[in-house]
Design a protein around this motif. Sequence first.
Motif, PDB file in Angstrom:
ATOM      1  N   PRO A 104       0.903  -1.069   0.120  1.00  0.00           N
ATOM      2  CA  PRO A 104      -0.098   0.237  -0.193  1.00  0.00           C
ATOM      3  C   PRO A 104       0.997   0.971   0.169  1.00  0.00           C
ATOM      4  N   GLU A 105       1.916   1.234   0.571  1.00  0.00           N
ATOM      5  CA  GLU A 105       3.481   2.331   0.368  1.00  0.00           C
ATOM      6  C   GLU A 105       2.731   2.774  -1.042  1.00  0.00           C
ATOM      7  N   ILE A 106       2.866   2.322  -1.856  1.00  0.00           N
ATOM      8  CA  ILE A 106       3.123   2.459  -3.369  1.00  0.00           C
ATOM      9  C   ILE A 106       2.296   3.608  -3.282  1.00  0.00           C
ATOM     10  N   LYS A 107       0.930   2.752  -3.759  1.00  0.00           N
ATOM     11  CA  LYS A 107       0.032   3.615  -3.302  1.00  0.00           C
ATOM     12  C   LYS A 107       0.178   4.671  -3.396  1.00  0.00           C
ATOM     13  N   GLU A 108       0.136   4.946  -2.138  1.00  0.00           N
ATOM     14  CA  GLU A 108       0.109   6.256  -1.210  1.00  0.00           C
ATOM     15  C   GLU A 108       1.947   7.409  -1.745  1.00  0.00           C
ATOM     16  N   ALA A 109       3.012   6.248  -1.890  1.00  0.00           N
ATOM     17  CA  ALA A 109       3.417   7.558  -2.943  1.00  0.00           C
ATOM     18  C   ALA A 109       2.996   7.706  -4.625  1.00  0.00           C
ATOM     19  N   LEU A 110       1.994   7.334  -4.857  1.00  0.00           N
ATOM     20  CA  LEU A 110       1.594   7.697  -6.304  1.00  0.00           C
ATOM     21  C   LEU A 110       0.412   8.638  -6.012  1.00  0.00           C
ATOM     22  N   SER A 111       0.016   8.204  -4.668  1.00  0.00           N
ATOM     23  CA  SER A 111      -1.512   9.652  -4.031  1.00  0.00           C
ATOM     24  C   SER A 111      -0.799  11.183  -4.470  1.00  0.00           C
ATOM     25  N   GLU A 112       0.543  10.837  -3.580  1.00  0.00           N
ATOM     26  CA  GLU A 112       0.953  12.361  -3.372  1.00  0.00           C
ATOM     27  C   GLU A 112       1.482  12.584  -4.450  1.00  0.00           C
ATOM     28  N   ILE A 113       2.006  12.115  -5.648  1.00  0.00           N
ATOM     29  CA  ILE A 113       1.721  12.040  -7.155  1.00  0.00           C
ATOM     30  C   ILE A 113       1.350  13.148  -8.011  1.00  0.00           C
ATOM     31  N   SER A 114       0.174  12.212  -7.372  1.00  0.00           N
ATOM     32  CA  SER A 114      -1.214  12.402  -8.203  1.00  0.00           C
ATOM     33  C   SER A 114      -2.124  14.118  -8.062  1.00  0.00           C
ATOM     34  N   ASP A 115      -1.662  13.775  -7.286  1.00  0.00           N
ATOM     35  CA  ASP A 115      -2.468  15.085  -6.413  1.00  0.00           C
ATOM     36  C   ASP A 115      -2.103  16.249  -6.741  1.00  0.00           C
ATOM     37  N   GLU A 116      -0.154  16.188  -6.867  1.00  0.00           N
ATOM     38  CA  GLU A 116       0.616  17.412  -7.207  1.00  0.00           C
ATOM     39  C   GLU A 116       0.747  17.506  -8.496  1.00  0.00           C
ATOM     40  N   ARG A 117      -0.165  16.238  -9.724  1.00  0.00           N
ATOM     41  CA  ARG A 117       0.065  16.918 -11.022  1.00  0.00           C
ATOM     42  C   ARG A 117      -1.383  17.291 -11.125  1.00  0.00           C
ATOM     43  N   LEU A 118      -2.330  17.157 -10.553  1.00  0.00           N
ATOM     44  CA  LEU A 118      -3.539  17.974 -10.600  1.00  0.00           C
ATOM     45  C   LEU A 118      -3.703  19.409 -10.192  1.00  0.00           C
ATOM     46  N   LYS A 119      -2.979  19.103  -8.857  1.00  0.00           N
ATOM     47  CA  LYS A 119      -2.707  20.439  -8.826  1.00  0.00           C
ATOM     48  C   LYS A 119      -1.954  21.604 -10.210  1.00  0.00           C
ATOM     49  N   GLU A 120      -0.812  21.174 -11.285  1.00  0.00           N
ATOM     50  CA  GLU A 120      -0.045  21.259 -11.628  1.00  0.00           C
ATOM     51  C   GLU A 120      -1.297  21.332 -13.190  1.00  0.00           C
ATOM     52  N   GLN A 121      -2.449  20.653 -13.505  1.00  0.00           N
ATOM     53  CA  GLN A 121      -3.206  21.079 -14.326  1.00  0.00           C
ATOM     54  C   GLN A 121      -3.657  21.850 -13.855  1.00  0.00           C
ATOM     55  N   ARG A 122      -4.496  22.549 -13.056  1.00  0.00           N
ATOM     56  CA  ARG A 122      -5.550  23.574 -12.707  1.00  0.00           C
ATOM     57  C   ARG A 122      -4.680  24.975 -13.115  1.00  0.00           C
ATOM     58  N   LYS A 123      -2.811  25.066 -12.048  1.00  0.00           N
ATOM     59  CA  LYS A 123      -2.940  25.470 -12.523  1.00  0.00           C
ATOM     60  C   LYS A 123      -2.382  25.770 -14.193  1.00  0.00           C
ATOM     61  N   ALA A 124      -2.577  24.854 -15.004  1.00  0.00           N
ATOM     62  CA  ALA A 124      -2.059  25.418 -16.794  1.00  0.00           C
ATOM     63  C   ALA A 124      -3.641  25.562 -16.991  1.00  0.00           C
ATOM     64  N   ILE A 125      -4.578  25.321 -16.766  1.00  0.00           N
ATOM     65  CA  ILE A 125      -5.540  25.410 -17.565  1.00  0.00           C
ATOM     66  C   ILE A 125      -6.069  26.963 -16.797  1.00  0.00           C
ATOM     67  N   SER A 126      -5.381  27.368 -15.530  1.00  0.00           N
ATOM     68  CA  SER A 126      -6.071  29.027 -15.627  1.00  0.00           C
ATOM     69  C   SER A 126      -5.166  29.737 -15.478  1.00  0.00           C
ATOM     70  N   ASP A 127      -3.804  29.592 -16.491  1.00  0.00           N
ATOM     71  CA  ASP A 127      -3.452  30.517 -16.467  1.00  0.00           C
ATOM     72  C   ASP A 127      -2.830  30.380 -18.264  1.00  0.00           C
ATOM     73  N   ALA A 128      -4.059  29.663 -19.142  1.00  0.00           N
ATOM     74  CA  ALA A 128      -4.775  29.735 -19.802  1.00  0.00           C
ATOM     75  C   ALA A 128      -5.966  30.368 -20.723  1.00  0.00           C
TER      76      ALA A 128
END
Length: 139
Positions: A104-128
Motif C-alpha cells: 500500500p505504500e506504493i499507492k500512497e506515494a503515487l497518490s501524492e504525485i497525482s495530487d501534485e499533478r492535478l494541482k499543476e493541471q488546474r494551474k495550467a488551465i488557469s494560466d490559459a
Amino acid sequence: PFHAEQRRDVLDRFSSVGVPTDDVIIKEGEAGPGLYLILSGEVEVSKFEGGSHVHLATLKEGSILGEISLVRNTPTTANVKATRGGEFLFLAREDFQELVAEHPEIKEALSEISDERLKEQRKAISDADLISEDGAILF
C-alpha cells in the motif's frame, strides 16, 4: 523502502514496451490502461479545455504516467503523446491493483504525485485563462 529482492519482484511485474514517436499512449476521458515508466523517450501531456489543447507537461526518462486514473479509479485526465519514441515499462491496471494491495505504500506515494499533478493541471488551465476566479471552467 524495499530491499533488492522486493524491488526485483516489483519490476518483474512490468513489461517492456517500445513506443514510437507520435503514438498516443493515453487518451483523455478513457479508462487508464495502467502505469508507465519512461526508460527512454519523451511525452507531451495535454488536456482539451475550452475548445483547445492546453499543454500541461513534458515528461522524460525516469517519469511515470497514468497514475492519476489508477490511484483515483477515474477516467484519465489528460492526453499523453510520445514526442520522441523510446522504451517504456508498463504495468497493467489489474497488475497495479494486485501490487498496491500487497504494498500500500506504493499507492500512497503515487497518490501524492497525482495530487501534485492535478494541482499543476488546474494551474495550467488557469494560466490559459480557461478558469474564472470562482473556479468555473470557461468554454
